[in-house]
Structure formats: C-alpha cells, structure tokens
Design an enzyme around this catalytic site. Structure first.
Site, PDB file in Angstrom:
ATOM      1  N   ARG A   1       0.689  -1.267  -0.017  1.00  0.00           N
ATOM      2  CA  ARG A   1       0.002  -0.058  -0.108  1.00  0.00           C
ATOM      3  C   ARG A   1       0.932   1.201   0.093  1.00  0.00           C
ATOM      4  NH1 ARG A   1      -1.729   1.658   4.731  1.00  0.00           N
ATOM      5  NH2 ARG A   1      -2.172  -0.343   5.628  1.00  0.00           N
TER       6      ARG A   1
ATOM      7  N   TYR B   1     -17.503  17.969 -13.438  1.00  0.00           N
ATOM      8  CA  TYR B   1     -17.760  16.767 -13.824  1.00  0.00           C
ATOM      9  C   TYR B   1     -19.093  16.199 -12.598  1.00  0.00           C
ATOM     10  CZ  TYR B   1     -17.906  11.488 -13.176  1.00  0.00           C
ATOM     11  OH  TYR B   1     -18.511  10.225 -12.923  1.00  0.00           O
TER      12      TYR B   1
ATOM     13  N   ASP C   1      -8.398  20.128 -12.702  1.00  0.00           N
ATOM     14  CA  ASP C   1      -8.873  18.720 -13.351  1.00  0.00           C
ATOM     15  C   ASP C   1      -8.509  19.053 -14.851  1.00  0.00           C
ATOM     16  OD1 ASP C   1     -10.022  16.625 -14.389  1.00  0.00           O
ATOM     17  OD2 ASP C   1     -11.539  16.470 -13.043  1.00  0.00           O
TER      18      ASP C   1
ATOM     19  N   LYS D   1      -9.256   7.949 -18.513  1.00  0.00           N
ATOM     20  CA  LYS D   1      -9.638   8.740 -19.740  1.00  0.00           C
ATOM     21  C   LYS D   1      -8.246   8.724 -20.424  1.00  0.00           C
ATOM     22  CE  LYS D   1     -13.624   9.105 -17.900  1.00  0.00           C
ATOM     23  NZ  LYS D   1     -13.544   9.179 -16.384  1.00  0.00           N
TER      24      LYS D   1
HETATM   25  C1  LIG Z   1     -13.422  15.430 -15.790  1.00  0.00           C
HETATM   26  C2  LIG Z   1     -13.474  14.324 -14.971  1.00  0.00           C
HETATM   27  N1  LIG Z   1     -12.880  14.295 -13.795  1.00  0.00           N
HETATM   28  C3  LIG Z   1     -13.131  13.388 -12.885  1.00  0.00           C
HETATM   29  C4  LIG Z   1     -13.868  12.129 -13.223  1.00  0.00           C
HETATM   30  C5  LIG Z   1     -13.904  10.984 -12.013  1.00  0.00           C
HETATM   31  O1  LIG Z   1     -13.068   9.979 -12.495  1.00  0.00           O
HETATM   32  P1  LIG Z   1     -13.108   8.323 -12.080  1.00  0.00           P
HETATM   33  O2  LIG Z   1     -14.224   7.833 -13.052  1.00  0.00           O
HETATM   34  O3  LIG Z   1     -11.868   7.788 -12.960  1.00  0.00           O
HETATM   35  O4  LIG Z   1     -13.411   8.265 -10.843  1.00  0.00           O
HETATM   36  C6  LIG Z   1     -14.387  12.076 -14.330  1.00  0.00           C
HETATM   37  C7  LIG Z   1     -15.001  10.825 -14.968  1.00  0.00           C
HETATM   38  O5  LIG Z   1     -15.875  10.856 -15.864  1.00  0.00           O
HETATM   39  C8  LIG Z   1     -14.329  13.094 -15.379  1.00  0.00           C
HETATM   40  O6  LIG Z   1     -14.829  13.262 -16.482  1.00  0.00           O
END
Ligand SMILES: Cc1ncc(COP(=O)(O)O)c(C=O)c1O
Length: 385
Positions: free
Chosen positions: A52, A104, A176, A201
């Site tokens: 971990r 998001y 982000d 992504k």
């Molecule tokens: C812009 C953005 N940030 C964060 C996330 C969250 O990521 P995860 O689905 O890997 O937890 C997403 C998921 O679609 C996203 O589109």
C-alpha cells in the site's frame, strides 16, 4: 536509457519514470504483483516494506506522470474520484472552496453530498468569469477547483488568471485536466498548484482501466498527499499502473488524432441543418476561442451539440452504428452519450438547465477511427431526425 535535461515532450511521455528492470533488464517496468517485500535483516530492506505504501510499478507511473505534467511529484489513486477526494482531505472543518459551476457530475456529488457533512462549504461559480470568481472568495476560501474545458459544455477558464487570483487570496488552484490531457494544456506551467486526472480517460486511453492521479508542486502538498495516499489507502493497483504507463507512451500520438477528429466532427456538425449549436473550443464561433488558442495546444477530442429536443437526441443516440453509446471518454474508440440522463443525471434538473445541459444535448468523445467513417456514421444517424 537516460533522459537529457532538454528532452522533448513525446520523449518524456515515453521514458520518464522508467529504467530497465534492475533484476533482468526488461525494457518494460514489470507488474510487481506483490503485497509485501522480504527484508534482509531487521531494519534493512530495499526501500519497499508494504505494497500500500510503495510499489515499483506504481512508482514508475508516478514518476512518469510528474514529468509529463511538469510537476515535482505524482500520486496514483484507485479512481479519479479517489484522487479528488485525496486533494480535499487537505481541507479543514470550516474551510470554503470555489468550484467551477459545471464540473464533472461525480465531483459535484462528492462535494455536495459527502464533504458537506464535514463542515466544508462550496460555491459553484462560472470560473470563465474571473471577476465573479474573485467575488466568490471569502476569508475561509482555501481552494479554487477548476475544470477546463468543462464537461459537457466546453467552457474555458483562463488558468494563468485563475492562478493569480487564487494566490492573491492565499488559496491553492487545483485543475482537473482530464478533458484536455497534458498534451493540450499543462496547468502547473501556468501557475496551478495541483493537477488531478481521471487516468481512466486519455492517460490510459484504451477504456480498460479505472484510475486517478494528483500531480503537485509544493513540498507541503506533496508531503500530505504521500501521507494520505498511504493512510487512507485508495491506491492504484500494480496492473492498472502498468496499463496507464503503457498508455502515456502513445499519448501525444493519440491526442493528435483525437484533436484532428474532434475538430473535423465539430466542423461537420456546425454546418448541419439539424444541429442548433456546437460546443467545441476549436471552432472560431466558440465564445472563448481566443483563450483556447492561447492556452491549449490543439483542442482535444471532446465536443457536444444541441439537437433542440430529447426526441431528436434519442434518434441520433439510437441511430449511430460505429459510435458506441456509453459513458466515459478519452478511449481510442468513439463514444457518444446523453449528459442529461447519463453523466450528469446526479445534477439536479434546475442546475442542469442553468448550465445549458439541455435534454437535446449530445456529447461525443472522438476516437481515433478514420474520420470519414465517423462522419458517415453521424450523418446517417442525423438523417433519422
Ligand atoms: C473530468 C472528470 N474528472 C473526474 C472524473 C472521475 O474519474 P473516475 O471515473 O476515474 O473516478 C471524471 C469521470 O468521468 C471526469 O470526467
């Protein structure tokens, strides 16, 4: 295999964080699928005690991501949401955060439904408007959390301006960068303090892993993130670390194709009689196109368009053959989705309406297929409207 101090971006993507395996010379970092490490004697070990806390595959990925985002250190988590949660663990009871209003949906859900239980407060502001963002700060504001381009309307925030603003208020700027990827924009170079990714992504890029990462620059943030990654334990697995590490090797090549196909589809849709509005920062008609040209290198593979009604959207979403109707984004294959009922279903209807996430809105994550095939598919689906 040594990276020179002036190595270019694509070379960094390919090699940073990785050395041939010391045990065998394997050119690819192995998947160290182990939970613990044998110690030579009491108190004598090779720097690895428990998986971990440390794992060589994860460490290679973290070194790679830190270099790609121009940060000092990176930390890989089990999902993008776990990465965002780790950042917010820096906050203390009573703190306030200014957040881009169309982040998001899952980020909004975490802030609104979970973290609000801990005496943290959040103000949702259109961070494209820096004056309004400035007014939202209070003496308790510790963080400005920005997503640019925003999902799914593709609104942009001026990152250099946002960094100046946050720092004037003694707050951190967190960006982000999932939608753009570090090929297209590198927020830390523009003054941000931390970058977060859903590696699910573009960084992984092949729709076969869920993960997240935080890249930081300040020593105190790095110290906390290292501590909380181990203390809370939402780490990325060795296999997922290996997949993302493989993904970043081709990130510049993939992003070039995603961007070319995104622009071509946006251009096609903008001149189609059934389409009311297209949201894509690479189109001159985008209200912040000048900022996009300044801040982004290429405009990415994400776009959305409004067909005016749920029924028209339904016909296109059910009518495509090559494009896959699915949530998520950033994979090599093209995905199409309906934000109002899919990715943003957790956002209340009145907030969706205020953000422009109408029932007729369709989002595309342009993959790297041949553009003629994508255009043909969209064209035959639009014929059904
Ligand atoms: C812009 C953005 N940030 C964060 C996330 C969250 O990521 P995860 O689905 O890997 O937890 C997403 C998921 O679609 C996203 O589109």
């Amino acid at each position: 295999m040594k990276l020179g101090p002036n190595a270019r971006f694509s070379t960094i993507c390919l090699h940073a964080g990785q050395e041939p395996d010391p045990a065998t010379g394997a050119i690819i970092t192995p998947i160290y699928q182990t939970s613990t490490y044998v110690q030579e004697a009491l108190g004598r070990h090779k720097g690895y005690e428990y998986a971990r806390t440390q794992n060589p595959t994860r460490a290679a990925l973290e070194g790679n991501l830190a270099a790609i985002e121009s940060g000092k250190a990176a930390f890989a988590f089990a999902s993008g949401m776990a990465a965002i949660n780790a950042i917010t663990s820096m906050l203390k009871s009573g703190d306030h955060v200014v957040v881009s209003d169309n982040v998001y949906g899952g980020t909004f859900r975490l802030f609104d439904k979970v973290l609000s239980h801990y005496d943290l407060s959040f103000s949702y502001i259109d961070t494209a408007d820096l004056a309004a963002t400035d007014r939202a700060f209070t003496p308790a504001t510790r963080m400005l959390f920005v997503e640019t381009p925003s999902n799914p309307i593709m609104r942009l925030t001026d990152l250099a301006g946002a960094a100046t603003l946050a720092h004037r208020h003694g707050a951190r700027l967190v960006v982000d960068n999932t939608f753009a990827s570090p090929v297209i924009q590198r927020p830390l170079e523009l003054g941000a303090d931390m970058v977060v990714h859903s590696t699910t992504k573009y960084l992984n890029g092949h729709s076969d892993s869920v993960g997240g990462a935080v890249i930081a620059t300040r020593d105190e943030d790095i110290e906390w993130l290292r501590f909380v990654q181990n203390a809370a334990g939402a780490i990325l697995s060795p296999f997922d670390s290996w997949l993302v590490l493989r993904g970043t090797k081709t990130l510049p090549l993939r992003m070039a194709e995603h961007s070319a196909n995104g622009l071509a589809l946006a251009t096609f849709l903008a001149s189609h009689s059934k389409v009311k509005l297209v949201h894509y920062p690479g189109l001159p008609s985008h209200p912040q196109h000048d900022l996009a040209v300044r801040q982004m290198r290429g405009f990415g593979g994400m776009l959305s368009f409004d067909l005016g009604s749920l029924e028209a959207a339904r016909r296109v979403l059910n009518g495509v053959r090559l494009m896959a109707l699915a949530e998520s984004l950033g994979g090599v294959e093209t995905l199409i989705s309906h934000p109002a009922t899919m990715t943003h279903a957790s956002v209340p209807a009145d907030r969706r309406a205020a953000l422009g996430i109408t029932d007729g809105l369709v989002r595309i994550s342009a993959g790297i297929e041949n553009i003629e095939d994508l255009r043909d598919d969209l064209s035959q689906a639009l014929d059904k409207v």
